[in-house]
Design a protein around this motif. Structure first.
Motif, PDB file in Angstrom:
ATOM      1  N   ASP A 129      56.606  33.249 161.168  1.00 53.88           N
ATOM      2  CA  ASP A 129      56.317  33.384 162.601  1.00 53.88           C
ATOM      3  C   ASP A 129      56.715  34.766 163.119  1.00 53.88           C
ATOM      4  O   ASP A 129      56.008  35.358 163.942  1.00 53.88           O
ATOM      5  CB  ASP A 129      57.054  32.305 163.400  1.00 53.88           C
TER       6      ASP A 129
ATOM      7  N   LYS B 199      49.936  27.948 158.033  1.00 57.15           N
ATOM      8  CA  LYS B 199      50.904  28.893 158.593  1.00 57.15           C
ATOM      9  C   LYS B 199      50.588  30.351 158.279  1.00 57.15           C
ATOM     10  O   LYS B 199      51.010  31.247 159.013  1.00 57.15           O
ATOM     11  CB  LYS B 199      52.323  28.560 158.100  1.00 57.15           C
TER      12      LYS B 199
ATOM     13  N   LYS C 238      65.150  21.415 153.321  1.00 59.09           N
ATOM     14  CA  LYS C 238      64.545  21.434 154.660  1.00 59.09           C
ATOM     15  C   LYS C 238      65.018  22.648 155.446  1.00 59.09           C
ATOM     16  O   LYS C 238      64.235  23.295 156.144  1.00 59.09           O
ATOM     17  CB  LYS C 238      64.883  20.145 155.417  1.00 59.09           C
ATOM     18  N   PHE C 239      66.298  22.947 155.330  1.00 54.54           N
ATOM     19  CA  PHE C 239      66.846  24.112 156.026  1.00 54.54           C
ATOM     20  C   PHE C 239      66.224  25.391 155.479  1.00 54.54           C
ATOM     21  O   PHE C 239      65.851  26.295 156.234  1.00 54.54           O
ATOM     22  CB  PHE C 239      68.374  24.151 155.854  1.00 54.54           C
TER      23      PHE C 239
ATOM     24  N   LEU D 150      63.288  25.768 153.954  1.00 52.10           N
ATOM     25  CA  LEU D 150      61.878  25.871 154.340  1.00 52.10           C
ATOM     26  C   LEU D 150      61.738  26.267 155.813  1.00 52.10           C
ATOM     27  O   LEU D 150      60.885  27.091 156.162  1.00 52.10           O
ATOM     28  CB  LEU D 150      61.176  24.537 154.087  1.00 52.10           C
ATOM     29  N   LYS D 151      62.585  25.692 156.641  1.00 48.28           N
ATOM     30  CA  LYS D 151      62.547  26.026 158.070  1.00 48.28           C
ATOM     31  C   LYS D 151      62.814  27.516 158.274  1.00 48.28           C
ATOM     32  O   LYS D 151      62.187  28.169 159.131  1.00 48.28           O
ATOM     33  CB  LYS D 151      63.581  25.189 158.826  1.00 48.28           C
ATOM     34  N   LYS D 152      63.700  28.060 157.475  1.00 50.79           N
ATOM     35  CA  LYS D 152      64.033  29.486 157.558  1.00 50.79           C
ATOM     36  C   LYS D 152      62.823  30.344 157.157  1.00 50.79           C
ATOM     37  O   LYS D 152      62.539  31.377 157.781  1.00 50.79           O
ATOM     38  CB  LYS D 152      65.216  29.784 156.640  1.00 50.79           C
TER      39      LYS D 152
ATOM     40  N   TYR E  52      59.638  29.401 157.351  1.00 42.98           N
ATOM     41  CA  TYR E  52      58.632  29.242 158.410  1.00 42.98           C
ATOM     42  C   TYR E  52      58.923  30.204 159.563  1.00 42.98           C
ATOM     43  O   TYR E  52      58.009  30.816 160.135  1.00 42.98           O
ATOM     44  CB  TYR E  52      58.605  27.815 158.944  1.00 42.98           C
ATOM     45  N   LYS E  53      60.211  30.334 159.882  1.00 40.49           N
ATOM     46  CA  LYS E  53      60.603  31.220 160.978  1.00 40.49           C
ATOM     47  C   LYS E  53      60.272  32.671 160.637  1.00 40.49           C
ATOM     48  O   LYS E  53      59.804  33.435 161.493  1.00 40.49           O
ATOM     49  CB  LYS E  53      62.102  31.075 161.263  1.00 40.49           C
TER      50      LYS E  53
ATOM     51  N   HIS F  61      58.941  23.369 147.966  1.00 42.08           N
ATOM     52  CA  HIS F  61      58.421  22.142 148.575  1.00 42.08           C
ATOM     53  C   HIS F  61      58.375  21.015 147.553  1.00 42.08           C
ATOM     54  O   HIS F  61      58.144  21.229 146.365  1.00 42.08           O
ATOM     55  CB  HIS F  61      57.007  22.387 149.132  1.00 42.08           C
TER      56      HIS F  61
END
Length: 229
Positions: A15, A148, A4-5, A7-9, A11-12, A135
């Motif tokens: 962005d 995204k 999760k960490f 994937l969040k990275k 996604y950032k 994922h």
């Protein structure tokens, strides 16, 4: 937790690329430079199509365009091929007019701005692959990447083409702008055309494209039944 960490990275990072205004500016300036180059090299009224050509993975953004004289040139090349000797010029015109892979200016125009865009697209493609690889659920990963990355790229492409068409309306009013992919449904192609162009031009494209598809399918059907073309 680590996944999760991770994937969040990613996604950032996605962005951050889209939030970088230079990405948008390079794309627009690349389109503008290519458009002006074309207009400077051809006669008035010759250009009938212009836009972005890309792959299904969206890992590059090329310029695609065609002129009426370019269409005639490609038709002649087809007619010189023995496989198309018995195919009429009119049929080839219908089939090839909206076939970007056959356009004389398909991915033939390059500039530094688009080279920068391709670098960022390569980064996005790598991030997309990381998201899919890390994922748990492949289908959800594809949906995440679509939302995204792909949908945001589609919007960016459309916005830049709309801006270019609007700011140069005097010369672009009869030119159909679009986004073309190597493997693309006619529904998606029409959707882009309608988002970017006037209703009149969109209907013109739909009519001509449908005629091209019907002409090609009819020719294939006759060939299958060994009927003369």
């Amino acid at each position: 937790m680590f996944r999760k960490f991770f994937l969040k990275k990613q996604y950032k990072k996605v962005d951050e690329i889209f939030d970088d205004n230079s990405f948008n500016q390079n794309l627009y300036q690349g389109l503008l430079k290519a458009f002006n180059t074309l207009l400077g090299d051809i006669k008035d009224g010759e250009l009938y199509s212009f836009g972005i050509f890309t792959s299904g993975e969206y890992n590059y953004a090329g310029i695609t365009a065609n002129t009426y004289s370019g269409l005639d040139k490609v038709i002649k090349e087809y007619k010189d091929n023995s496989s198309y000797t018995n195919v009429s010029v009119d049929d080839l015109k219908h089939e090839l007019k909206w076939s970007p892979c056959d356009w004389v200016y398909n991915c033939e125009i390059n500039n530094d701005e688009l080279d920068v865009v391709d670098q960022r697209l390569h980064e996005l493609n790598e991030l997309s692959n990381l998201i899919i690889d890390k994922h748990n659920d492949f289908d959800i990963a594809i949906e995440v990447v679509d939302n995204k990355v792909i949908q945001r790229l589609n919007k960016l492409y459309c916005d830049c083409l709309i801006k270019l068409k609007t700011e140069h309306s005097e010369v672009s009013r009869n030119i159909i702008f679009g986004i073309w992919l190597g493997d693309q449904s006619e529904e998606d192609r029409v959707s882009f055309i309608q988002q970017i162009n006037s209703t009149e031009l969109s209907e013109k494209y739909i009519t001509e494209s449908r005629l091209g598809i019907e002409t090609y399918e009819s020719r294939q059907e006759k060939r299958k039944h060994n009927k003369p073309l």
